[in-house]
Design an enzyme around this catalytic site. Structure first.
Site, PDB file in Angstrom:
ATOM      1  CB  SER A 176      -0.943   0.014   1.208  1.00  0.00           C
ATOM      2  OG  SER A 176      -0.208  -0.058   2.422  1.00  0.00           O
ATOM      3  CG  ASP A 227      -3.378   6.158   6.393  1.00  0.00           C
ATOM      4  OD1 ASP A 227      -2.186   5.967   6.718  1.00  0.00           O
ATOM      5  OD2 ASP A 227      -3.912   5.571   5.429  1.00  0.00           O
ATOM      6  CG  HIS A 269      -0.547   4.249   4.021  1.00  0.00           C
ATOM      7  ND1 HIS A 269      -1.745   3.866   4.613  1.00  0.00           N
ATOM      8  CD2 HIS A 269      -0.019   3.133   3.445  1.00  0.00           C
ATOM      9  CE1 HIS A 269      -1.926   2.573   4.406  1.00  0.00           C
ATOM     10  NE2 HIS A 269      -0.902   2.109   3.708  1.00  0.00           N
TER      11      HIS A 269
END
Length: 359
Positions: A34, A323, A326
């Site tokens: 991610s 977040d 990340h």
């Protein structure tokens, strides 16, 4: 007078505009999770998706699927390499687009097949490698023969960054996975490296020669894992970072092993040290907040990612994390720039991406 202006106009449109230099390498292939996924999970039944606001709020046309408010590190690196546009997600790229490189990364993916399974669908590293093999077959067809394809691919940059989920969404999640009980940290790092080595060897066998291996960052200091103390506010979780460092040290050994192969130029990006420096000296990078996300507050609060249409903090350029895991675009720009052009000798071994591209 009018006729004179018309002549000047005709001359102006006839003159060529500024010519943009060609990229430093013909293509850039990306494998990961991610941290660099830019939309491959959009069409997958998965909780690990970011194709909704406030993700990508700085992108015109809506969020493309990256886990940031804007650029990811590979977006930054692609710009520094001289590409006109960002490297497309494999899910959206076919045909001639493959010749410029594609992004195979998938959120929640890991080196191990079971990693991230509690989040639903994802393309494991093995799956990403197989997608690359399929892409190579198409490139061979477009370039005419295997030798032409091999020569072309040997000039490209390949970036691989896996392992974060193998710790956060596997080893340190004992309620779901048994690896924490089956392996000591040393044994687990060895098991990961053994499998990782085999997967990366497949990339080499299919043309990868200039390979960037990105180490796992200082995950124990991300908002998703920070432990709160009564007096000091927040502290990093040492048992997580210690385990990750065992893995990272083995990655350096892996780079040395691969560099013995014919034509191989492998390098290691020390994401752990880069993160550590940013967290230790945030003000020097224009950052103010490193212990919480601009949206998404942490595993203990049950919210790792931004909720759909959640209102983020107004001063996102001052946050390291977008977040609970990340980085923001501001953080990614710092990490991407230091990966491309090392700021200190500990950032990259044996060379940074800029020098790798010149080989």
């Amino acid at each position: 007078m009018a006729s004179t202006l018309w002549v000047f106009f005709l001359i102006a449109i006839a003159l060529p505009g500024p010519v943009r230099p060609a990229p430093q390498v013909p293509c850039y292939f990306i494998f990961g999770d991610s941290l660099v996924d830019n939309g491959n999970n959009n069409g997958i039944a998965s909780l690990a998706r970011a194709n909704y606001l406030p993700y990508g709020i700085v992108f015109r046309g809506g969020p493309p699927g990256g886990f940031s408010n804007g650029l990811t590190t590979v977006d930054v690196i692609s710009q520094l390499l001289g590409f006109d546009d960002y490297i497309p997600a494999y899910a959206n790229a076919r045909g001639q687009a493959l010749l410029g490189g594609v992004n195979f990364a998938s959120a929640a993916a890991g080196i191990r097949e079971e990693t991230g399974q509690q989040l639903g669908g994802r393309i494991t590293f093995s799956g990403q490698v197989q997608n690359y093999v399929q892409a190579v077959n198409q490139i061979v067809e477009m370039l005419g023969d295997e030798d032409s394809a091999a020569n072309y691919l040997s000039k490209c940059i390949f970036q691989v960054g896996m392992g974060s989920n193998d710790y956060l969404n596997n080893y340190f999640m004992p309620a779901v996975y048994s690896t924490g009980r089956q392996y000591t940290p040393e044994q687990y790092a060895d098991a990961l490296i053994q499998q990782y080595s085999q997967q990366i060897r497949t990339l080499y066998n299919y043309g990868a020669r200039k390979v960037v291996i990105v180490g796992v960052g200082q995950v124990g200091c991300s908002p998703s894992e920070l432990a709160q103390l009564s007096s000091d506010g927040f502290t990093c979780i040492d048992r997580i970072d210690s385990a990750i460092q065992l893995f990272n040290r083995r990655l350096i050994q892996l780079v040395n092993q691969f560099n013995r192969l014919d034509g191989a130029h492998f390098t290691f990006i020390n994401a752990f040290n880069i993160f550590q420096d940013i967290i230790t000296n945030p003000a020097s990078y224009g950052l103010r907040v490193t212990n919480r996300g601009c949206c998404g507050v942490g595993r203990n609060n049950g919210q790792i990612t931004c909720l759909p249409y959640q209102t983020p903090c107004p001063n996102r350029a001052e946050y390291l994390f977008w977040d609970a895991f990340h980085p923001t675009e501001a953080g990614n720009i710092i990490i991407g720039r230091r990966s491309y052009s090392a700021q200190s000798s500990s950032d990259a071994y044996p060379m940074d991406i800029r020098h790798l591209a010149q080989i």
